[in-house]
Design a protein around this motif. Structure first.
Motif, PDB file in Angstrom:
ATOM      1  N   HIS A  76       0.846  -1.198   0.000  1.00  0.00           N
ATOM      2  CA  HIS A  76       0.000   0.000   0.000  1.00  0.00           C
ATOM      3  C   HIS A  76       0.878   1.243   0.000  1.00  0.00           C
ATOM      4  O   HIS A  76       1.796   1.367   0.820  1.00  0.00           O
ATOM      5  CB  HIS A  76      -0.916   0.028   1.221  1.00  0.00           C
ATOM      6  N   HIS A  77       0.580   2.163  -0.921  1.00  0.00           N
ATOM      7  CA  HIS A  77       1.343   3.408  -1.079  1.00  0.00           C
ATOM      8  C   HIS A  77       0.425   4.581  -0.743  1.00  0.00           C
ATOM      9  O   HIS A  77      -0.690   4.657  -1.246  1.00  0.00           O
ATOM     10  CB  HIS A  77       1.827   3.512  -2.528  1.00  0.00           C
ATOM     11  N   TYR A  78       0.917   5.479   0.094  1.00  0.00           N
ATOM     12  CA  TYR A  78       0.118   6.648   0.480  1.00  0.00           C
ATOM     13  C   TYR A  78       0.983   7.895   0.423  1.00  0.00           C
ATOM     14  O   TYR A  78       2.150   7.880   0.834  1.00  0.00           O
ATOM     15  CB  TYR A  78      -0.449   6.479   1.894  1.00  0.00           C
ATOM     16  N   SER A  79       0.412   8.967  -0.077  1.00  0.00           N
ATOM     17  CA  SER A  79       1.147  10.213  -0.230  1.00  0.00           C
ATOM     18  C   SER A  79       1.232  10.966   1.099  1.00  0.00           C
ATOM     19  O   SER A  79       0.208  11.288   1.714  1.00  0.00           O
ATOM     20  CB  SER A  79       0.466  11.110  -1.276  1.00  0.00           C
ATOM     21  N   ILE A  80       2.438  11.290   1.509  1.00  0.00           N
ATOM     22  CA  ILE A  80       2.633  12.094   2.717  1.00  0.00           C
ATOM     23  C   ILE A  80       2.081  13.501   2.514  1.00  0.00           C
ATOM     24  O   ILE A  80       1.782  14.213   3.490  1.00  0.00           O
ATOM     25  CB  ILE A  80       4.134  12.133   3.089  1.00  0.00           C
ATOM     26  N   ASP A  81       1.886  13.901   1.267  1.00  0.00           N
ATOM     27  CA  ASP A  81       1.332  15.225   0.972  1.00  0.00           C
ATOM     28  C   ASP A  81      -0.083  15.392   1.521  1.00  0.00           C
ATOM     29  O   ASP A  81      -0.537  16.517   1.735  1.00  0.00           O
ATOM     30  CB  ASP A  81       1.319  15.477  -0.533  1.00  0.00           C
ATOM     31  N   HIS A  82      -0.806  14.299   1.736  1.00  0.00           N
ATOM     32  CA  HIS A  82      -2.180  14.378   2.247  1.00  0.00           C
ATOM     33  C   HIS A  82      -2.246  14.685   3.747  1.00  0.00           C
ATOM     34  O   HIS A  82      -3.302  15.073   4.256  1.00  0.00           O
ATOM     35  CB  HIS A  82      -2.931  13.069   2.000  1.00  0.00           C
ATOM     36  N   TYR A  83      -1.143  14.492   4.444  1.00  0.00           N
ATOM     37  CA  TYR A  83      -1.198  14.584   5.903  1.00  0.00           C
ATOM     38  C   TYR A  83      -1.617  15.966   6.400  1.00  0.00           C
ATOM     39  O   TYR A  83      -2.370  16.088   7.374  1.00  0.00           O
ATOM     40  CB  TYR A  83       0.162  14.194   6.495  1.00  0.00           C
ATOM     41  N   ALA A  84      -1.136  17.011   5.758  1.00  0.00           N
ATOM     42  CA  ALA A  84      -1.482  18.368   6.198  1.00  0.00           C
ATOM     43  C   ALA A  84      -2.979  18.610   6.058  1.00  0.00           C
ATOM     44  O   ALA A  84      -3.605  19.246   6.922  1.00  0.00           O
ATOM     45  CB  ALA A  84      -0.694  19.400   5.395  1.00  0.00           C
ATOM     46  N   THR A  85      -3.569  18.101   4.973  1.00  0.00           N
ATOM     47  CA  THR A  85      -5.014  18.253   4.772  1.00  0.00           C
ATOM     48  C   THR A  85      -5.782  17.528   5.858  1.00  0.00           C
ATOM     49  O   THR A  85      -6.762  18.054   6.403  1.00  0.00           O
ATOM     50  CB  THR A  85      -5.420  17.716   3.384  1.00  0.00           C
ATOM     51  N   TRP A  86      -5.347  16.307   6.189  1.00  0.00           N
ATOM     52  CA  TRP A  86      -6.033  15.569   7.256  1.00  0.00           C
ATOM     53  C   TRP A  86      -5.923  16.296   8.595  1.00  0.00           C
ATOM     54  O   TRP A  86      -6.890  16.325   9.370  1.00  0.00           O
ATOM     55  CB  TRP A  86      -5.478  14.156   7.369  1.00  0.00           C
ATOM     56  N   SER A  87      -4.782  16.887   8.871  1.00  0.00           N
ATOM     57  CA  SER A  87      -4.625  17.627  10.129  1.00  0.00           C
ATOM     58  C   SER A  87      -5.585  18.799  10.204  1.00  0.00           C
ATOM     59  O   SER A  87      -6.148  19.094  11.264  1.00  0.00           O
ATOM     60  CB  SER A  87      -3.182  18.124  10.268  1.00  0.00           C
ATOM     61  N   ARG A  88      -5.811  19.455   9.054  1.00  0.00           N
ATOM     62  CA  ARG A  88      -6.772  20.559   9.039  1.00  0.00           C
ATOM     63  C   ARG A  88      -8.195  20.048   9.236  1.00  0.00           C
ATOM     64  O   ARG A  88      -9.028  20.718   9.857  1.00  0.00           O
ATOM     65  CB  ARG A  88      -6.671  21.331   7.721  1.00  0.00           C
TER      66      ARG A  88
END
Length: 235
Positions: A66-78
């Motif tokens: 499974h591959h997940y983009s670390i770029d999404h983390y900031a959006t999830w934090s918001r």
């Protein structure tokens, strides 16, 4: 294979997980991943040091990595608030973490070389209720599904050793028009589009379960029940 014009990124973090009890029912799960520092063998069913608690719905050749983009983390934090687990890779139980690729960039059948291995994109992720327990957010699996920020899975075409820092080298694109984003739109936003469903059902590089689902929708005009997967409770 045909070389494809797609940016090359590096595997920032490689993660595996042991089985640990999850949630109030202490369900065995491998969703809690930790970084691997050195070379690790990627076999036909995944990283040799990785474990899954539910082999019916997780792991196997079509969900080897499974591959997940670390770029999404900031959006999830918001969206859900600060979480300690969102300060580092592995929050979503991913094996590969990188920046610079997301569901708009990646398509079914994309082939990458990484270290001594070769992998091919097989499907998007179907989020399950274990994310609710992982984040202590009752509808986290539904949020991930609705957002389209699901990540994607690889099948392994050639086993080999891989390590953090290895480049993901694009090798081939079988169906560049069938991005993970498009697949998500069909299955969750526009679920009865007959032309799209027929095309997905015939998409050779798409995992069999997704192709069968598309065919069932064509035949029955019904969407499958997502509740057991998203909540862990049969409807």
């Amino acid at each position: 294979m045909n070389h494809i014009n797609q940016k090359m990124v590096r595997l920032d973090t490689l993660l595996t997980g042991a089985l640990v009890p999850l949630g109030p029912r202490n369900v065995p799960s491998g969703i809690i991943k930790t970084p691997v520092d050195g070379p690790t063998l990627l076999g036909s069913e995944g990283l040799v040091t990785d474990r899954q608690g539910d082999l019916k719905n997780h792991g196997g050749p079509e969900k080897a990595v499974h591959h997940y983009s670390i770029d999404h983390y900031a959006t999830w934090s918001r969206e859900i608030g600060t979480r300690e687990m969102l300060t580092r890779a592995g929050a979503f139980g991913e094996n590969f973490s990188s920046a610079g690729l997301n569901e708009r960039d990646i398509a079914i059948g994309d082939v990458f070389g990484i270290g001594g291995a070769i992998v091919e994109v097989s499907q998007g992720r179907l989020p399950c209720w274990k994310l609710n327990q992982r984040f202590d957010v009752p509808d986290m699996a539904l949020r991930v599904q609705a957002s389209g920020r699901t990540g994607w899975y690889y099948r392994v075409l050639q086993p080999g050793k891989i390590a953090p820092g290895d480049a993901l080298v694009p090798l081939d694109r079988a169906t560049p028009e069938w991005t993970i984003e498009r697949l998500h739109r069909l299955f969750y936003i526009d679920p009865f589009n007959p032309d799209e469903l027929a095309e997905a059902a015939a998409l050779t590089h798409l995992a069999e379960g997704w192709r069968k689902c598309a065919q069932r929708r064509l035949e029955t005009r019904r969407v499958e029940d997502w509740a057991p997967r998203l909540t862990g409770v049969s409807s």
